[in-house]
Design a protein around this motif. Sequence first.
Motif, PDB file in Angstrom:
ATOM      1  N   GLY A  90     -33.212 -17.083   0.826  1.00 33.89           N
ATOM      2  CA  GLY A  90     -31.810 -17.459   0.728  1.00 33.89           C
ATOM      3  C   GLY A  90     -31.355 -17.886  -0.646  1.00 33.89           C
ATOM      4  N   ASN A  91     -32.278 -18.020  -1.611  1.00 33.36           N
ATOM      5  CA  ASN A  91     -31.921 -18.426  -2.975  1.00 33.36           C
ATOM      6  C   ASN A  91     -32.490 -17.432  -3.971  1.00 33.36           C
ATOM      7  N   ALA A  92     -31.789 -17.271  -5.094  1.00 30.89           N
ATOM      8  CA  ALA A  92     -32.276 -16.399  -6.161  1.00 30.89           C
ATOM      9  C   ALA A  92     -31.904 -17.009  -7.503  1.00 30.89           C
ATOM     10  N   ALA A  93     -32.833 -16.944  -8.440  1.00 24.54           N
ATOM     11  CA  ALA A  93     -32.572 -17.364  -9.821  1.00 24.54           C
ATOM     12  C   ALA A  93     -32.489 -16.081 -10.642  1.00 24.54           C
ATOM     13  N   LEU A  94     -31.292 -15.774 -11.138  1.00 26.06           N
ATOM     14  CA  LEU A  94     -31.060 -14.536 -11.877  1.00 26.06           C
ATOM     15  C   LEU A  94     -30.625 -14.853 -13.302  1.00 26.06           C
ATOM     16  N   VAL A  95     -30.788 -13.891 -14.193  1.00 25.71           N
ATOM     17  CA  VAL A  95     -30.310 -14.015 -15.572  1.00 25.71           C
ATOM     18  C   VAL A  95     -29.595 -12.721 -15.921  1.00 25.71           C
ATOM     19  N   SER A  96     -28.363 -12.828 -16.392  1.00 26.75           N
ATOM     20  CA  SER A  96     -27.597 -11.630 -16.734  1.00 26.75           C
ATOM     21  C   SER A  96     -28.187 -10.951 -17.968  1.00 26.75           C
ATOM     22  N   ASN A  97     -27.970  -9.636 -18.078  1.00 29.71           N
ATOM     23  CA  ASN A  97     -28.479  -8.885 -19.224  1.00 29.71           C
ATOM     24  C   ASN A  97     -27.528  -9.024 -20.425  1.00 29.71           C
ATOM     25  N   GLN A  98     -27.714  -8.207 -21.434  1.00 36.05           N
ATOM     26  CA  GLN A  98     -26.894  -8.273 -22.657  1.00 36.05           C
ATOM     27  C   GLN A  98     -25.423  -7.992 -22.393  1.00 36.05           C
ATOM     28  N   ASP A  99     -25.145  -7.253 -21.309  1.00 37.55           N
ATOM     29  CA  ASP A  99     -23.760  -6.948 -20.954  1.00 37.55           C
ATOM     30  C   ASP A  99     -23.162  -7.976 -19.993  1.00 37.55           C
ATOM     31  N   GLY A 100     -23.937  -9.014 -19.629  1.00 39.32           N
ATOM     32  CA  GLY A 100     -23.458 -10.029 -18.698  1.00 39.32           C
ATOM     33  C   GLY A 100     -23.541  -9.583 -17.249  1.00 39.32           C
ATOM     34  N   VAL A 101     -24.434  -8.620 -16.956  1.00 41.99           N
ATOM     35  CA  VAL A 101     -24.534  -8.045 -15.621  1.00 41.99           C
ATOM     36  C   VAL A 101     -25.943  -8.231 -15.076  1.00 41.99           C
ATOM     37  N   VAL A 102     -26.044  -8.477 -13.756  1.00 40.45           N
ATOM     38  CA  VAL A 102     -27.339  -8.555 -13.078  1.00 40.45           C
ATOM     39  C   VAL A 102     -27.110  -8.160 -11.622  1.00 40.45           C
ATOM     40  N   THR A 103     -28.134  -7.590 -10.992  1.00 39.50           N
ATOM     41  CA  THR A 103     -28.022  -7.215  -9.585  1.00 39.50           C
ATOM     42  C   THR A 103     -29.067  -7.950  -8.754  1.00 39.50           C
ATOM     43  N   ASP A 104     -28.797  -8.031  -7.464  1.00 39.10           N
ATOM     44  CA  ASP A 104     -29.755  -8.580  -6.499  1.00 39.10           C
ATOM     45  C   ASP A 104     -29.490  -7.871  -5.172  1.00 39.10           C
ATOM     46  N   THR A 105     -30.533  -7.743  -4.362  1.00 41.31           N
ATOM     47  CA  THR A 105     -30.409  -7.027  -3.096  1.00 41.31           C
ATOM     48  C   THR A 105     -30.962  -7.858  -1.948  1.00 41.31           C
ATOM     49  N   PRO A 106     -30.131  -8.736  -1.375  1.00 42.91           N
ATOM     50  CA  PRO A 106     -30.588  -9.455  -0.190  1.00 42.91           C
ATOM     51  C   PRO A 106     -30.575  -8.515   1.021  1.00 42.91           C
ATOM     52  N   ASN A 107     -31.464  -8.770   1.973  1.00 45.32           N
ATOM     53  CA  ASN A 107     -31.543  -7.978   3.197  1.00 45.32           C
ATOM     54  C   ASN A 107     -31.087  -8.829   4.372  1.00 45.32           C
ATOM     55  N   VAL A 108     -30.274  -8.216   5.250  1.00 50.07           N
ATOM     56  CA  VAL A 108     -29.760  -8.912   6.425  1.00 50.07           C
ATOM     57  C   VAL A 108     -30.032  -8.073   7.671  1.00 50.07           C
ATOM     58  N   ARG A 109     -29.854  -8.710   8.826  1.00 51.73           N
ATOM     59  CA  ARG A 109     -30.035  -8.039  10.115  1.00 51.73           C
ATOM     60  C   ARG A 109     -29.081  -8.684  11.116  1.00 51.73           C
ATOM     61  N   ALA A 110     -28.499  -7.856  11.991  1.00 53.07           N
ATOM     62  CA  ALA A 110     -27.616  -8.357  13.042  1.00 53.07           C
ATOM     63  C   ALA A 110     -28.149  -7.917  14.395  1.00 53.07           C
ATOM     64  N   ALA A 111     -28.037  -8.796  15.377  1.00 50.32           N
ATOM     65  CA  ALA A 111     -28.523  -8.495  16.720  1.00 50.32           C
ATOM     66  C   ALA A 111     -27.535  -7.614  17.483  1.00 50.32           C
ATOM     67  N   GLU A 112     -26.270  -7.608  17.094  1.00 54.05           N
ATOM     68  CA  GLU A 112     -25.235  -6.839  17.779  1.00 54.05           C
ATOM     69  C   GLU A 112     -24.352  -6.130  16.758  1.00 54.05           C
ATOM     70  N   ASP A 113     -23.715  -5.031  17.180  1.00 57.24           N
ATOM     71  CA  ASP A 113     -22.729  -4.377  16.337  1.00 57.24           C
ATOM     72  C   ASP A 113     -21.575  -5.342  16.091  1.00 57.24           C
ATOM     73  N   GLY A 114     -21.011  -5.293  14.894  1.00 53.73           N
ATOM     74  CA  GLY A 114     -19.884  -6.160  14.582  1.00 53.73           C
ATOM     75  C   GLY A 114     -19.649  -6.242  13.089  1.00 53.73           C
ATOM     76  N   VAL A 115     -18.655  -7.021  12.734  1.00 54.15           N
ATOM     77  CA  VAL A 115     -18.340  -7.272  11.325  1.00 54.15           C
ATOM     78  C   VAL A 115     -18.680  -8.725  11.048  1.00 54.15           C
ATOM     79  N   TYR A 116     -19.536  -8.946  10.072  1.00 56.62           N
ATOM     80  CA  TYR A 116     -20.027 -10.279   9.742  1.00 56.62           C
ATOM     81  C   TYR A 116     -19.726 -10.575   8.277  1.00 56.62           C
ATOM     82  N   GLN A 117     -20.047 -11.784   7.853  1.00 52.82           N
ATOM     83  CA  GLN A 117     -19.850 -12.196   6.457  1.00 52.82           C
ATOM     84  C   GLN A 117     -21.162 -12.690   5.866  1.00 52.82           C
ATOM     85  N   LEU A 118     -21.491 -12.197   4.687  1.00 54.40           N
ATOM     86  CA  LEU A 118     -22.566 -12.774   3.884  1.00 54.40           C
ATOM     87  C   LEU A 118     -21.859 -13.634   2.848  1.00 54.40           C
ATOM     88  N   ASN A 119     -22.080 -14.931   2.904  1.00 53.68           N
ATOM     89  CA  ASN A 119     -21.443 -15.858   1.967  1.00 53.68           C
ATOM     90  C   ASN A 119     -22.367 -16.059   0.777  1.00 53.68           C
TER      91      ASN A 119
END
Length: 169
Positions: A90-119
């Motif tokens: 649930g936590n990540a320590a990231l550092v942006s690159n020279q352009d001020g950009v960084v990516t991260d890929t959290p993985n989620v799972r839902a028990a039912e079809d629907g629209v949810y929110q990742l905060n």
Amino acid sequence: MNLKITLATGLLALATVACSAETSVKQATNTPHKSAAKVGAPVTVELVSSGQTSKNAKLPLMLLFKTDQPNVPLHVEYRTDAGLSLITVGNAALVSNQDGVVTDTPNVRAAEDGVYQLNVFVTIGDRTRAVSIPVTVGNAKPVLKSAGKAIQTPKGENLTILPAQETSR
């Protein structure tokens, strides 16, 4: 159309009077003005990719974080709504690159079809920005939330009353 302009002008005037009254009271009591909310961290969060998924399947969400400065440390915290669970840490320590950009890929799972929110809570220094990323699982249709209240005038004109946002000078 004139009614819309008149209503908008009236609301603006009312807000101005309220702000002036608040300022007058604060000056009269000689209390320094401190905003209740800090300005958020200077970062944007975008969903770059997410795959098609079904219930109980792992869904990787590639997020792009953009700042206005290079090599900035970002502390990221992920929280999910009910019905959606976080598979990765649930936590990540990231550092942006020279352009001020960084990516991260959290993985989620839902028990039912629907629209949810990742905060997503991103902290840079002592400032934090919160962003909600919509996650659609299965064949659920996204629900658009209105930013304001829809009303209809006696003449049948449709109006949307939008919330005001206070700015500090």
